[in-house]
Design a protein around this motif. Structure first.
Motif, short mmCIF file in Angstrom:
data_model
loop_
_atom_site.label_atom_id
_atom_site.label_comp_id
_atom_site.label_asym_id
_atom_site.label_seq_id
_atom_site.Cartn_x
_atom_site.Cartn_y
_atom_site.Cartn_z
N ASP A 146 31.19 24.54 -19.30
CA ASP A 146 31.71 23.29 -18.76
C ASP A 146 32.76 23.54 -17.68
N ILE A 147 33.65 24.50 -17.93
CA ILE A 147 34.68 24.84 -16.94
C ILE A 147 34.03 25.36 -15.66
N CYS A 148 33.03 26.23 -15.80
CA CYS A 148 32.34 26.77 -14.62
C CYS A 148 31.66 25.66 -13.82
N ALA A 149 31.01 24.74 -14.52
CA ALA A 149 30.33 23.63 -13.84
C ALA A 149 31.33 22.72 -13.15
N GLU A 150 32.41 22.40 -13.83
CA GLU A 150 33.43 21.53 -13.25
C GLU A 150 34.09 22.20 -12.04
N LEU A 151 34.34 23.50 -12.15
CA LEU A 151 34.93 24.23 -11.03
C LEU A 151 34.02 24.19 -9.81
N ARG A 152 32.73 24.37 -10.02
CA ARG A 152 31.79 24.34 -8.91
C ARG A 152 31.75 22.96 -8.25
N ILE A 153 31.79 21.92 -9.05
CA ILE A 153 31.79 20.56 -8.51
C ILE A 153 33.05 20.31 -7.69
N VAL A 154 34.20 20.72 -8.19
CA VAL A 154 35.46 20.52 -7.47
C VAL A 154 35.47 21.35 -6.18
N GLN A 155 34.89 22.55 -6.21
CA GLN A 155 34.82 23.37 -5.00
C GLN A 155 33.95 22.70 -3.94
N ILE A 156 32.86 22.11 -4.35
CA ILE A 156 32.00 21.39 -3.39
C ILE A 156 32.76 20.20 -2.80
N HIS A 157 33.48 19.48 -3.65
CA HIS A 157 34.29 18.35 -3.19
C HIS A 157 35.35 18.84 -2.20
N GLU A 158 35.97 19.96 -2.50
CA GLU A 158 36.99 20.53 -1.60
C GLU A 158 36.38 20.90 -0.24
N MET A 159 35.17 21.46 -0.25
CA MET A 159 34.51 21.81 1.01
C MET A 159 34.26 20.55 1.85
N GLU A 160 33.86 19.47 1.21
CA GLU A 160 33.63 18.22 1.92
C GLU A 160 34.93 17.68 2.51
N ILE A 161 36.02 17.78 1.78
CA ILE A 161 37.31 17.31 2.29
C ILE A 161 37.75 18.19 3.46
N ARG A 162 37.50 19.49 3.38
CA ARG A 162 37.84 20.38 4.51
C ARG A 162 37.09 19.95 5.77
N ARG A 163 35.84 19.57 5.61
CA ARG A 163 35.06 19.09 6.75
C ARG A 163 35.70 17.84 7.33
N ARG A 164 36.15 16.95 6.46
CA ARG A 164 36.81 15.73 6.92
C ARG A 164 38.13 16.03 7.62
N VAL A 165 38.86 17.07 7.14
CA VAL A 165 40.10 17.48 7.81
C VAL A 165 39.80 17.95 9.22
N GLU A 166 38.74 18.76 9.35
CA GLU A 166 38.37 19.25 10.68
C GLU A 166 37.98 18.09 11.60
N LEU A 167 37.23 17.12 11.08
CA LEU A 167 36.87 15.96 11.89
C LEU A 167 38.10 15.15 12.28
N ALA A 168 39.01 14.94 11.33
CA ALA A 168 40.22 14.17 11.62
C ALA A 168 41.09 14.92 12.64
N HIS A 169 41.13 16.23 12.54
CA HIS A 169 41.89 17.02 13.51
C HIS A 169 41.28 16.88 14.89
#
Length: 139
Positions: free
Chosen positions: A9-32
């Protein structure tokens, strides 16, 4: 819930949060890009965006990224702690169980440990039977 399910469960949750973080990074780059260029990347014609609005959006996304990074770090720390505790297990049965949790096949485990695949399978089936008979005798 047992430790195998918790680890998975921890591994699955970590992977989901990492994917979410990658998407937010993309949004940061767009906002920049919007803040620096002053225009929306999707608009064909030039649409001016004021620096204060661009900065406001950029800071909001950066704040969201910081929250996601903190959650990723927290889950990674939990996963690392669980793995260090799993590494403390001794005995062939526990070593095999830990490697199976990591997603390794009996064939790979046998190559790593220097046993035959058939021996490891028999050992695991026998150790499962011993645990059942021991608990039956205790009751």
């Amino acid at each position: 819930m047992n430790w195998k399910e918790s680890y998975n469960d921890i591994c699955a949750e970590l992977r989901i949060v990492q994917i979410h973080e990658m998407e937010i990074r993309r949004r940061v780059e767009l906002a920049h890009g919007v803040m620096v260029a002053g225009k929306m990347p999707s608009s064909g014609d030039y649409v001016h965006i004021s620096l204060d609005k661009g900065l406001e959006k950029y800071l909001a996304v950066v704040s969201e990224l910081e929250v996601a990074q903190a959650e990723t770090d927290r889950l990674q720390k939990i996963k690392d702690e669980m793995e260090s505790e799993l590494a403390k297990f001794t005995g062939l049965t526990y070593v095999i169980q830990c490697k199976r949790i990591e997603g390794k096949s009996y064939k790979v485990i046998a190559a790593e440990l220097g046993y035959s695949e058939g021996y490891l399978r028999r050992h695991m089936s026998e150790s499962g039977n011993k645990q059942v008979t021991q608990s039956a005798k205790a009751s």
